[in-house]
Motif scaffolding. Structure first.
Motif, PDB file in Angstrom:
ATOM      1  N   ARG A 937       0.833  -1.213   0.000  1.00  0.00           N
ATOM      2  CA  ARG A 937       0.000   0.000   0.000  1.00  0.00           C
ATOM      3  C   ARG A 937       0.865   1.258   0.000  1.00  0.00           C
ATOM      4  O   ARG A 937       0.350   2.365  -0.015  1.00  0.00           O
ATOM      5  N   GLY A 938       2.195   1.050   0.091  1.00  0.00           N
ATOM      6  CA  GLY A 938       3.081   2.208   0.075  1.00  0.00           C
ATOM      7  C   GLY A 938       3.320   2.795   1.457  1.00  0.00           C
ATOM      8  O   GLY A 938       3.961   3.833   1.600  1.00  0.00           O
ATOM      9  N   THR A 939       2.798   2.117   2.507  1.00  0.00           N
ATOM     10  CA  THR A 939       3.044   2.621   3.873  1.00  0.00           C
ATOM     11  C   THR A 939       4.237   1.872   4.456  1.00  0.00           C
ATOM     12  O   THR A 939       4.601   0.788   3.976  1.00  0.00           O
ATOM     13  N   ILE A 940       4.821   2.439   5.524  1.00  0.00           N
ATOM     14  CA  ILE A 940       6.041   1.845   6.092  1.00  0.00           C
ATOM     15  C   ILE A 940       5.668   0.594   6.890  1.00  0.00           C
ATOM     16  O   ILE A 940       4.883   0.643   7.832  1.00  0.00           O
ATOM     17  N   VAL A1118      17.860   6.652  -0.792  1.00  0.00           N
ATOM     18  CA  VAL A1118      17.939   5.891  -2.039  1.00  0.00           C
ATOM     19  C   VAL A1118      16.804   4.870  -2.044  1.00  0.00           C
ATOM     20  O   VAL A1118      16.596   4.188  -1.034  1.00  0.00           O
ATOM     21  N   ALA A1119      16.076   4.782  -3.162  1.00  0.00           N
ATOM     22  CA  ALA A1119      14.982   3.799  -3.243  1.00  0.00           C
ATOM     23  C   ALA A1119      15.488   2.574  -3.998  1.00  0.00           C
ATOM     24  O   ALA A1119      16.079   2.699  -5.067  1.00  0.00           O
ATOM     25  N   GLN A1165       7.119  10.268  -3.592  1.00  0.00           N
ATOM     26  CA  GLN A1165       6.728  10.682  -2.234  1.00  0.00           C
ATOM     27  C   GLN A1165       7.943  11.038  -1.374  1.00  0.00           C
ATOM     28  O   GLN A1165       7.933  12.012  -0.631  1.00  0.00           O
ATOM     29  N   TYR A1166       9.022  10.246  -1.495  1.00  0.00           N
ATOM     30  CA  TYR A1166      10.205  10.498  -0.650  1.00  0.00           C
ATOM     31  C   TYR A1166      11.202  11.439  -1.335  1.00  0.00           C
ATOM     32  O   TYR A1166      12.310  11.621  -0.833  1.00  0.00           O
ATOM     33  N   LYS A1167      10.803  11.996  -2.513  1.00  0.00           N
ATOM     34  CA  LYS A1167      11.658  12.928  -3.252  1.00  0.00           C
ATOM     35  C   LYS A1167      13.057  12.360  -3.457  1.00  0.00           C
ATOM     36  O   LYS A1167      14.076  13.022  -3.235  1.00  0.00           O
ATOM     37  N   VAL A1168      13.079  11.095  -3.855  1.00  0.00           N
ATOM     38  CA  VAL A1168      14.339  10.373  -4.001  1.00  0.00           C
ATOM     39  C   VAL A1168      15.088  10.858  -5.243  1.00  0.00           C
ATOM     40  O   VAL A1168      14.480  11.098  -6.285  1.00  0.00           O
ATOM     41  N   ARG A1169      16.413  10.978  -5.136  1.00  0.00           N
ATOM     42  CA  ARG A1169      17.204  11.394  -6.309  1.00  0.00           C
ATOM     43  C   ARG A1169      17.852  10.200  -7.003  1.00  0.00           C
ATOM     44  O   ARG A1169      18.156  10.268  -8.181  1.00  0.00           O
ATOM     45  N   ASP A1170      18.108   9.118  -6.237  1.00  0.00           N
ATOM     46  CA  ASP A1170      18.744   7.947  -6.852  1.00  0.00           C
ATOM     47  C   ASP A1170      17.900   6.710  -6.555  1.00  0.00           C
ATOM     48  O   ASP A1170      17.525   6.486  -5.404  1.00  0.00           O
ATOM     49  N   THR A1171      17.662   5.930  -7.604  1.00  0.00           N
ATOM     50  CA  THR A1171      16.881   4.716  -7.373  1.00  0.00           C
ATOM     51  C   THR A1171      17.452   3.585  -8.221  1.00  0.00           C
ATOM     52  O   THR A1171      18.059   3.825  -9.262  1.00  0.00           O
ATOM     53  N   ASP A1198       5.427  12.643  -9.254  1.00  0.00           N
ATOM     54  CA  ASP A1198       6.376  13.566  -9.880  1.00  0.00           C
ATOM     55  C   ASP A1198       7.775  12.955  -9.824  1.00  0.00           C
ATOM     56  O   ASP A1198       8.297  12.675  -8.749  1.00  0.00           O
ATOM     57  N   LEU A1199       8.358  12.726 -11.006  1.00  0.00           N
ATOM     58  CA  LEU A1199       9.668  12.074 -11.060  1.00  0.00           C
ATOM     59  C   LEU A1199      10.765  13.066 -11.460  1.00  0.00           C
ATOM     60  O   LEU A1199      11.849  12.662 -11.853  1.00  0.00           O
ATOM     61  N   SER A1200      10.485  14.365 -11.350  1.00  0.00           N
ATOM     62  CA  SER A1200      11.448  15.349 -11.867  1.00  0.00           C
ATOM     63  C   SER A1200      12.709  15.429 -11.007  1.00  0.00           C
ATOM     64  O   SER A1200      13.726  15.952 -11.463  1.00  0.00           O
ATOM     65  N   ARG A1201      12.660  14.910  -9.751  1.00  0.00           N
ATOM     66  CA  ARG A1201      13.863  14.999  -8.919  1.00  0.00           C
ATOM     67  C   ARG A1201      14.851  13.849  -9.166  1.00  0.00           C
ATOM     68  O   ARG A1201      15.963  13.872  -8.656  1.00  0.00           O
TER      69      ARG A1201
END
Length: 1498
Positions: A937-940, A1118-1119, A1165-1171, A1198-1201
């Motif tokens: 569900r995307g929750t922790i 990092v995701a 959601q976590y504004k990740v820069r590296d995945t 939003d994937l712009s980051r």
């Protein structure tokens, strides 16, 4: 008699002169043109035609067992004799195997035979097929039975060598031996030839060496092109005669009372002889339905003309003006209405365009007719009442617009619907001029429809020429069986008849179907002087004829055979004469003619009064004809074509023959060319197509000196032939039926005839065979498609197919590329019921023909493959190196940044061991979160701080020591789902001094196949104990597990859900950094399980290298969406966060199955820069979210980051997938340059990884053909044979790479493909195997170059690739070296001396058809096996076989040996999304794939 091997022109000219001098009878030279055969036959063998032999003749005919339309008897004998040659050999080709559901068991009662009653150009048979006809009683059926017993009783058919239903290895092993000798063998003796063979029996002798094909020589293989430039055969016959002279017809004699135009003739007869009959139509019982007189024709045509001009549209804006085109849509049984409408158009000066009645909206070819009407600007269709009622209607009663048709106003021409013209209105009757009179449609080879325009003067002159040639006189009666809308039927039955006030008896096609003798009966009844028929109609009459005493054909002075130009019409003519001579038919009455839509009547045999003059015929060598050369042959030979003349050139015309392609140069006298005609009486253009018109209607034949022969243009007739002695015209085929295979010309009709001569009636429908050529690998390939009878078995059909192949090979010396059988009645039909050839070809090429049997023979007929690569004697590595230096090529080597020179304030560097780094973090930053695990569900679901991880690891260490009683150095298997427990267990092992091995847990739904792998890793790794969760513990002890493996031999299993509460006395610290930290086990794509040893030093160096490349710090997030069991995936999941301190957001890939957007939503959601992700994850997102980008945008995704999105892989980058992913999510802000890939392998888990700094990954295009020779040649994007390759990320710090020759171990230059060797502090230290055969593998980890730098120790990756220095600059200012991976050495296939990578062939195959979802290839006994997954109905399975074969030939120059069609999901794929081709191969050989269809290409 001319006994010379070629007809020298002087002989012909002298002979012709002598004949003319001796000639007394009219225009026709008295020349028995039999090319010196008759004399050669012994006298006693030429049986006179006695009544008994003729009755024997039609008895056999009535059985309908052969198709006379296509067959000369010589030919049948030839075919049977050719097959007899193969009699002794048994069939050695495995039959294709089908799944039972594909073998359709049709009940015969429910089955209707297809409408073979084709009335098209040259199709046809009567009522179903072998049933004979309604007029022939039961006797003929028993007769047929008796004959088939006589013919086939002697044959003992053996069963096929393999009739396995499921296909697989049984047949497969046999195939391997057969392939070596690729000759098609047969499994049944051919029938005993006891049948009657026309007037002269023939001893069948096989010409020696006629099948010995000359092996073609190839171009230079270094060019790596195909050997498509074949050297001509030095023994091929060449034309040797002098240049031909154009042949002039007799003067067109102008008779004083000839009318000045056709309308004038109609007016004349309509007013002076209004009661004279013009046309009698018949009903289906053969009773006269209606008699149209000249008076009625004249008044009705006037009425139609008046209404067209004045009653359509308004007075100010009439819809039709003089010169406009209107279409005529009339059924075949209503010639009277058609005739009235046609003459109405002529009187109104509008241009009629007659077409067939469209029956459905989707008739084959009807769309093309629509294009013709559109281009002619037709807006009005004239039709009859009955036809108008029969057209398909919409619910509102409107006639729908047919596909591709313009909008039409339908106008009914029956008199009762029309207004009477005023008394003072008269049509304007002018002399014939150059205005267009009518447009006749013509279907081209590719299915397009053209309109040939005929002017009024051409129309009139044509009628005059026919009148003179045929000697028509007023009030003669003519019986017409032909289609009256076009061609010979229109010219004689509608036009010339009116000029001469003749009476036409029109026999509709529907009557012929019911009573094939009807036309003969009408000739007798009306004492007709002339009849217009096709050879089909003569054949039907023979089949139906039983001694009808009242038949008398003595009134006939001319029997016009409209398709006399078809080489196979001669046998119908001979047979017809044979039977009906006793009924008053005279030999000289039979008049074959040749015609074409462009040139109208090309030639016609004149009726003479001299019965002593036999017709001209030539017996030509088929072999010579394929080279376009006329060679006389004795009829003893098998490969001959007997042709009859089609008479002389038309009055007022000049004819010559020119070379079929290139400049229109005059042929030599012994050369076949395209006949060209110069006359007034021809078509003038293709309507609206000036370019094509110029090429066809404005041809100026050239002499050898280069000048034109006249200043007047000639017209290409589309007929191939030659002008023989005495000016006789011979036609041997049509340009449209021409197939040029390996430089030799073959005629489609000839091939059909040979196929039909192989006992056709049992397996396929007569007249339902299509032959065409498709272009594959720079040459035409012959394809035969036939309709199979529903009652023939698989084995019968297969046997028939293999015999057809032999017959064509023997007689035409040409290989058939593909033979397909389709269910009865499924081939697209022309309006008159024949096969629509271009539509059939189209269906074949796009894979929608749905055959029920396919036999491909690429091995036998593709002879222009490039030469196999000869391995050169190895040049020593030293010479290679010197060669590279001399030619200015760099040695291919590169390295990442030097670890020693990088300044970084890395605290973790102080520690040699990861366990120490974790303890230090637990003390200094206890509450810093290292790991966050997300659920679907995307929750922790869970998270771990430094101190939590440390404490948990301590408890696990205690458990291992106390409960597990483990010593330091013992191996522990960690069987956990992706998550936090796995990480804690790993560090617990390090704290206890044990060596962890991560193992993927068994899949609860699939224990039988996944548990044995777990067991194997546990055993091979010598694990002393197994740690897992409570849930998996239960699974390992379940009943299903016991069924899959021996559960008693598991090592002790520890459940970590219940941990002890105490801390260990001390945490283990290794004595030496080179000791083992963990084992990394993985299954390679070739199915090998390999474990590598990772030391503590390598592990720390690895983590540091990644930290520097990706700039990882405690403040970063990092995701990770990867499987954490091996390679870089495990390192990123478990180790990097502890070393670098950054937070890892963990997303188990399995959760994406329920929520495909989970990973991308987390990144946003976590504004990740590296995945980091895997290909499977990327594919899941691309397929699962393709249509949801809008809704995701609405949810705020939003994937712009994202600046790096790395695919973790151990293969060539899947560029198509990464590009479609980038394209798809571009709208959600993903930067296209963010997506990149990494490269890892067993010896070094990460060699390249795109970092944050440094240039973007580059893509190059290489020549695939060069790559097969291990050379790298860069080409432009989009150039043929180009293969895009993407760089596999940047080389990691501390890594050095060199490209080496895998055989000689010498260093290679930049332009070579070689094995990637790597030197790095984080190389694995060796394989961990239980068997101690490490000597074999030792050079994987410590190899040295054989030349150059021989000191450095390198690890061999097992991957082929190349390096390229780019124009870009690295972070340190150097020029950037890019590494490109091509494929694994283990997977590469060596075929024909070249190196192929499976993925390239698979990519081509997947593109071949929309229903192919996945493909895998492998080799087996030198054969290429292609397995495709079919997403569609099983009926489509066989469509894929030719398409797959074509695409692999075209793009890779390889012949596919076996095509296996399987269900979706059969091709095994490992956890990394890589195909397990070797497992598939094992499954194929063990017959475990349950294939839908297996095709063995011959």
């Amino acid at each position: 008699m001319l006994r010379t091997a070629n007809i020298g022109v002087c002989d012909i000219r002298e002979a012709a002169a002598r004949e003319r001098a001796a000639s007394t009878a009219g225009n026709r030279p008295l020349f028995y043109f039999r090319f010196g055969v008759d004399q050669a036959l012994p006298q006693e063998r030429r049986t006179p035609v006695t009544p008994s032999s003729s009755s024997r003749y039609h008895r056999r005919r009535s059985s309908g067992s052969r198709d006379e339309r296509y067959r000369s008897d010589v030919h049948t004998e030839a075919v049977q004799a050719a097959l007899a040659k193969h009699k002794e050999r048994k069939m050695a080709v495995p039959m294709p195997s089908k799944r039972r559901s594909l073998v359709v068991q049709t009940s015969m009662d429910a089955y209707t035979p297809p409408d073979t009653s084709s009335g098209s150009e040259d199709e046809g048979s009567v009522q179903g097929d072998s049933q004979g006809t309604p007029t022939s009683s039961q006797g003929s059926i028993n007769m047929e039975h008796w004959i088939s017993q006589a013919i086939h009783g002697s044959t003992t058919s053996t069963t096929s060598s393999s009739s396995t239903q499921s296909g697989g290895s049984g047949a497969a092993h046999r195939l391997a031996d057969v392939m070596a000798q690729t000759h098609i063998e047969n499994h049944s003796a051919p029938p005993d030839v006891t049948t009657y063979t026309s007037e002269h029996s023939i001893q069948v002798e096989r010409p020696q060496g006629s099948t010995a094909r000359v092996a073609p020589k190839y171009g230079n293989a270094e060019l790596m092109e195909t050997g498509d430039v074949q050297q001509p055969d030095p023994n091929q016959p060449k034309p040797e005669g002098a240049q031909m002279l154009a042949m002039r017809g007799e003067q067109l004699g102008v008779v004083t009372n000839w009318p000045p135009s056709l309308e004038a003739a109609l007016q004349r007869w309509g007013t002076i002889s209004p009661k004279a009959p013009c046309l009698t139509t018949m009903d289906t019982n053969g009773k006269p339905l209606y008699i149209l007189t000249y008076g009625k024709l004249w008044t009705r045509s006037m009425k139609v003309a008046y209404n067209i001009l004045h009653k359509l549209g308004t007075k100010q804006e009439p819809m039709v003006r003089p010169g406009d085109r209107v279409t005529l849509v009339f059924p075949n049984n209503d010639p009277a209405a058609f005739m009235v409408a046609f003459y109405g158009c002529l009187l109104a000066e509008v241009v009629p365009v007659p077409i067939e009645v469209p029956l459905t909206r989707k008739d084959a070819g009807s769309q093309q007719i629509g294009f013709l009407l559109g281009s002619c600007g037709v807006t009005v269709a004239l039709t009859s009442d009955a036809c108008h009622k029969g057209l398909p209607k919409s619910p509102t009663g409107e006639i729908p617009q047919f596909k591709g048709w313009p909008k039409l106003l339908w106008f009914v021409t029956e008199s009762k619907h029309l207004s009477k013209p005023p008394r003072d209105w008269f049509p304007h009757i002018k002399d014939a001029n150059n205005d267009t009179a009518y447009i006749e449609y013509k279907t081209c080879k590719d299915g397009s429809v053209l309109g040939v325009t005929v002017t009024r003067i051409a129309l009139l002159t044509h009628c005059q020429a026919l009148t003179q040639a045929c000697g028509y006189t007023e009030a003669e009666t003519i019986v017409n069986v032909l289609d009256f809308k076009k061609d010979v039927g229109l010219w004689h039955g509608i036009l010339t008849s009116v000029m001469n006030m003749m009476h036409v008896i029109s026999i509709p096609y529907s009557l012929m179907k019911v009573n094939p003798l009807s036309w003969i009966q009408k000739v007798c009844q009306y004492k007709a002087k002339v009849a217009c028929v096709k050879s089909r109609d003569m054949h039907w009459a023979l089949v139906a004829h039983r001694d009808q005493r009242d038949i008398n054909l003595s009134s006939l002075r001319m029997l016009i055979v409209a398709d006399g130009a078809n080489p196979w019409s001669i046998s119908s003519c001979d047979a017809f004469l044979n039977v009906f001579q006793s009924k008053g038919l005279r030999q000289e009455v039979i008049c074959p003619c040749a015609s074409s839509p462009e040139a109208l009547t090309v030639a016609i045999r004149r009726p003479t009064d001299d019965s002593n003059q036999p017709p001209g015929r030539g017996v030509l060598s088929m072999h010579g004809l394929t080279y376009g050369v006329i060679r006389v042959d004795s009829e003893e030979k098998l490969s001959v074509l007997t042709v009859q003349d089609v008479g002389l050139v038309m009055p007022g015309a000049i004819m010559c023959s020119v070379k079929p392609d290139g400049i229109p140069q005059l042929c030599k006298t012994d050369e076949i060319g395209e006949l060209c005609v110069c006359a007034i009486a021809t078509g003038t253009s293709y309507y609206g197509l000036s370019g094509m018109t110029k090429n066809t209607f404005e041809v100026f034949p050239m002499t050898s000196s280069g000048g034109p022969i006249t200043e007047y243009p000639f017209i290409r007739t589309g007929l191939l032939g030659f002008i023989g002695p005495g000016g006789l015209v011979f036609v041997i085929g049509k340009m449209d039926g021409l197939m040029v295979v390996s430089g030799r010309r073959h005629n489609a009709d000839d091939i059909v005839a040979t196929a039909l001569a192989v006992e056709p009636m049992k397996f396929v429908y007569r007249g339902r065979i299509a032959v065409f050529s498709v272009s594959v690998l720079h040459d035409e390939r012959i394809v035969i498609v036939a309709e199979q009878r529903p009652d023939s078995t698989e084995e019968d059909s297969f046997q028939w197919m293999s015999r057809v192949l032999q017959a064509i090979d023997s007689i035409h010396q040409v290989g058939v590329y593909c033979l397909a059988l389709v269910p009865a009645n499924t081939l697209p039909k022309t309006p008159l019921g024949g096969i629509h050839l271009s539509e059939t070809k189209q269906l074949f090429l796009e894979g929608s023909l749905h055959p029920c049997n396919v036999l491909m023979c690429p091995h036998t007929c593709v002879t222009n493959l490039p030469k196999p690569r000869q391995k050169q004697p190895e040049i020593g590595p030293a010479s290679v190196m010197v060669g590279n230096l001399v030619s200015g090529k760099r040695i291919a080597q590169a390295s990442g940044r030097d670890l020693g020179q990088i300044e970084d304030n890395d605290q973790a560097r102080k520690f040699l061991f990861l366990s120490e780094v974790l303890q230090w973090r637990a003390q200094t930053t206890p509450d810093h979160v290292l790991y966050t695990l997300l659920n679907c569900r995307g929750t922790i679901a869970n998270s771990l701080t430094c101190v939590q991880l440390h404490k948990r690891a301590e408890k696990i260490a205690v458990m291992l020591m106390e409960r597990g009683h483990l010593q330091d150095g013992d191996h522990v298997a960690l069987v956990y789902p992706p998550g936090i427990d796995l990480i804690a267990a790993f560090y617990g092992c390090l704290y206890a001094g044990c060596v962890p091995i991560t193992v993927r847990p068994p899949h609860p739904q699939n224990i039988a196949t996944t548990l044995p792998t777990v067991k194997m890793i546990v055993e091979v790794s010598r694990s002393a104990c197994l740690m897992t969760t409570q849930l998996i513990c239960k699974l390992l002890r379940s009943r299903e597990a016991a069924a899959a493996v021996d559960v008693r031999t598991w090592p002790p299993v520890l459940d970590t859900d219940d941990l002890p509460k105490k801390r260990p006395a001390q945490i283990y610290k290794p004595s030496n950094p080179e000791t083992l930290a963990y084992l990394d086990f993985s299954v390679s794509t070739t199915g090998m399980l390999a474990g590598v040893k990772m030391s503590h030093a390598a592990t720390s160096a690895f983590c540091r290298s990644i930290k520097l490349q990706c700039e990882l710090y405690p403040s970063r997030e990092v995701a990770i969406c990867l499987d954490p069991y091996c390679g870089l995936g495990f390192v990123l999941w478990c180790l990097c966060s502890v070393y670098s301190g950054h937070q890892s957001i963990l997303i188990p890939p399995s959760e994406l199955e329920t929520n495909p957007a989970l990973w991308l939503l987390a990144v946003s959601q976590y504004k990740v820069r590296d995945t980091f992700c895997s290909y499977s994850v990327m594919e899941l997102c691309t397929k699962g979210l393709g249509s949801q980008t809008e809704s995701l945008k609405a949810r705020g995704l939003d994937l712009s980051r994202v600046r790096t999105c790395v695919v973790v892989a151990e293969e060539r980058p899947r560029i198509a997938l990464t590009q479609s992913f980038s394209k798809l999510f571009k709208d959600l802000g993903l930067h296209p340059r963010a997506v990149s890939t990494s490269l890892g392998c067993r010896v070094n888990l990460a060699i390249c990884l795109q970092g944050t700094s440094g240039p973007d990954p580059t893509t190059v295009y290489v020549d695939m053909r060069a790559l097969r020779h291990d050379r790298v040649r860069l080409v432009e994007r989009g150039s043929p044979h180009s293969l895009p390759l993407m760089e596999s990320g940047k080389i990691l710090p501390g890594v050095r790479i060199i490209i080496a020759n895998p055989e000689t171990k010498g260093p290679l230059g930049d332009s070579h493909l070689g094995e990637i060797w790597v030197h790095s502090t984080h190389n694995a230290s060796g394989y961990f195997t239980i068997y101690g055969d490490e000597s074999l593998q030792s050079d994987h980890f410590n190899s040295r170059l054989s030349f150059g730098d021989t000191q450095t120790i390198w690890a061999r990756t097992g991957y082929l690739g190349f390096l390229r220095r780019t124009e870009l600059t690295d972070a340190n200012g150097e020029r950037h070296d890019a590494l490109y991976v091509v494929g694994a050495l283990d997977e590469a296939m060596e075929l024909r001396g070249m190196r192929y990578h499976p993925i390239d062939i698979e990519t081509s195959v997947i593109r071949a058809h929309k229903s192919i979802t996945e493909c895998a290839v492998f080799t087996w006994t030198n054969l290429l096996v292609v397995v495709v997954e079919l997403d569609g109905s099983e009926q489509e399975a066989l469509d894929l076989v030719p398409l797959v074969t074509n695409v692999v030939l075209e793009e890779h120059y390889l012949i596919v040996g076996v095509v296996v069609v399987v269900d979706i999901g059969v091709i095994p794929i490992n956890s990394r999304g890589e195909k397990q081709r070797m497992h598939l191969r094992d499954g194929f050989l063990a017959d475990q794939l349950d294939p839908i269809y297996v095709a063995y290409n011959m």
